[in-house]
Design a protein around this motif. Sequence first.
Motif, mmCIF file in Angstrom:
data_model
loop_
_atom_site.group_PDB
_atom_site.id
_atom_site.type_symbol
_atom_site.label_atom_id
_atom_site.label_comp_id
_atom_site.label_asym_id
_atom_site.label_seq_id
_atom_site.Cartn_x
_atom_site.Cartn_y
_atom_site.Cartn_z
ATOM 1 N N VAL A 61 33.080 31.983 31.448
ATOM 2 C CA VAL A 61 31.913 32.175 30.603
ATOM 3 C C VAL A 61 32.311 33.137 29.489
ATOM 4 N N LEU A 62 32.148 32.675 28.266
ATOM 5 C CA LEU A 62 32.391 33.510 27.088
ATOM 6 C C LEU A 62 31.030 34.040 26.647
ATOM 7 N N PRO A 89 25.724 30.096 34.129
ATOM 8 C CA PRO A 89 26.113 30.067 35.540
ATOM 9 C C PRO A 89 27.104 31.176 35.846
ATOM 10 N N LYS A 90 27.343 31.418 37.112
ATOM 11 C CA LYS A 90 28.364 32.380 37.513
ATOM 12 C C LYS A 90 29.743 31.838 37.137
ATOM 13 N N ALA A 91 30.680 32.768 36.883
ATOM 14 C CA ALA A 91 31.999 32.354 36.415
ATOM 15 C C ALA A 91 33.107 33.075 37.159
ATOM 16 N N ASP A 92 34.231 32.384 37.327
ATOM 17 C CA ASP A 92 35.427 33.030 37.865
ATOM 18 C C ASP A 92 35.945 34.088 36.893
ATOM 19 N N ASN A 93 35.744 33.821 35.587
ATOM 20 C CA ASN A 93 36.182 34.756 34.552
ATOM 21 C C ASN A 93 35.091 34.864 33.495
ATOM 22 N N ALA A 94 34.578 36.035 33.289
ATOM 23 C CA ALA A 94 33.601 36.295 32.238
ATOM 24 C C ALA A 94 34.237 37.195 31.195
ATOM 25 N N ILE A 95 34.148 36.791 29.931
ATOM 26 C CA ILE A 95 34.792 37.529 28.847
ATOM 27 C C ILE A 95 33.756 37.845 27.774
ATOM 28 N N ASP A 96 33.662 39.103 27.394
ATOM 29 C CA ASP A 96 32.715 39.520 26.370
ATOM 30 C C ASP A 96 33.305 39.247 24.988
#
Length: 425
Positions: A6-7, A40-47
């Motif tokens: 998720v970006l 949704p939930k993510a394995d990797n979330a990046i701001d």
Amino acid sequence: MAVDFVLENCKIARPDGILEASIAINNGRIQKIALSDAMPKADNAIDMSEKIVLPGAIDPHVHFRDPGFTEKEDFETGSLSALFGGVTTILDMPNTKPFTGTSEEFEKKKTLAEKKSYIDFSLYFGAMDGNIWEMRKVNPIGYKFYLDHPDIVGYSGLKAAASSLENKIFAVHAEDPDIMHDNLKKNSAADPKSHGKIRTAEAEMESVKAILNIEMGSNNLYFCHLSTPSSVKAVHEAGHFAELATPHLFLSRENSAELGNFARTNPSLKSEEDRLGLWKVLSLVSTLATDHAPHLISEKESASPPSGMPGVETFLPLMIDSVNKGFLDWTDVARLCSAGASNIFGLVNKGIIEEGKDADLVIIDRKKVWEIKASKLHSKCAWTPFEGRKLKGKIDSVFRGGKLAIDKGKLLAKPGQGKYIAPER
């Protein structure tokens, strides 16, 4: 179930405006675009706060020199250079050795590129006088007509193809060979100052007129690397596609004094007035390209220098800098560097940041200032006409096919991960 990425807090550049939202990526595609609380939930979330997110650039006109001229470039080095430049899809030209003018050579080249390419790609098929039967055997992204080389194909060959094929893209190099031949009698081809006196604006315009007078049937004309505003206007008014290449947007004859034969390209660089005029007609242009055509330094310094220059890695950075300078908007970059080529060539999963499309994304740090240096680029030819240019705005990261391929300058992708794309139109 969690998605891959998720970006968050993106400023998404689209041809129709800037969208502030988050992007969910899963299984190579853009799964959802929405506000952060709907992600949704993510394995990797990046701001992505303060970053611009562009669609992966599509360069519809490159020469990766493979097969036959791999000392200059090959599909591995060319696609790597493209990837570092935020180009996630390329369309490769047929003037290799052997020429990609038979169905057999087309399939060989496709297989070769699939083993080497870091990014997705498609291929042009080379039109030759008398090879209509071979043209019918394949379904390339487009057919390339080198009308400046009558030994390969002439206007009669274009006319024959138009009457024999349907719903195809005919990519044309528009420079009239008769005018160039007459100009050559008055000028020495070896003199770097005479190149523009041979490949003149008149040669381009007269060829454009001749091509537009040929009945195309259901086929579409795609005019490669037009170099003057008048040519762009004529093509636009006729309802066909106009491509501009970055050399003609960022360089003019005034640069030839400094660059010498390194400024030699086909069509030739035109006047500074023409260069500035091209910026004024960008709204009439269908797409931008680089005409990435690398040659070795030793070749460019020889007595018979070939035409062409590298550019696929500096393509998007130059456009990003141009946004910061106020020459165009992020929406223009999204159209000219991605969506335009997608629409023309039937790359239905590419070209725009939209749910269901391939997750080819370029993350831009719009404030970072840096300098172009050939030593930091990835083309095998090891030079750039833009050496020493300081740019504002730098590529931070690149996603290709939903995977993080470049992360803050670090390569994470591998050769052979790129896929061949068949046109859908």
